[in-house]
Motif scaffolding. Sequence first.
Motif: not given
Length: 230
Positions: A29-35, A175-178, A188-190
């Motif tokens: 992804p372009y954004a957010g953490p690695l899980s 997390f991304m939805k939150a 980000f929610e989609t």
Amino acid sequence: MPLANFEPEELKFFPEHLPCGIDEAGRGPYAGPLSVAMVLFTPEVLEKIYSGQILKGLNDSKKLSESKRESLFQEIMESAHKTAHSFLSHTYIDHYGINRAVLEGILKCYRKGSQGPIENTGRKLLLLIDGNYNFSKYKESEEVKRQSYYYKKGDSRIASIAAASIIAKVKRDRFMKAIASKFPGYGFETHKGYGSAGHEQAIRDLGLARIHRRSFTKKFHVSHPSPQSD
């Protein structure tokens, strides 16, 4: 949807070891953490999975609908003997790179999983890792080097890896939805931070938000933060 035909790989490592599936979500992804997530099933639970008594439909998370992942997530958490999870932030990824972030996530899960009741059993965790990573250039990899096996497409072959893939994916999606409401306009929610056409257009229109990975978004040639980034 074709059912996964799991190999009874975990069973061959009992009772000397405690084999745990490891998988990640969010490499690209372009954004957010690695899980990154880890799952340990007992032999008794594994036999029930193989025979289709429980966790019906368990598979690589990418092959499942969001609703199916959510239902399996709850069942995995109830069925697993032990689970562990870790997020690696977008800033960590930008600073160290995605492969180093994957290794750090694995190490964090290993350390969390090694705590508690198993400490006095005399058995060590054995990590069954999805993919074909080569972490040899990182000195930190020595901690788990002798206690890990790698499986290409393991999330479709090994039950505990498939379960880990679901935990990693569900936790990251949640997390991304939150955080979506903190960064309005990006969606980000989609798309959950992945490179959809709508996400790319939002970056061009709004600039980069604080949650974006700068090392993954260089092609956009924008550096100004959005008004929602603080």
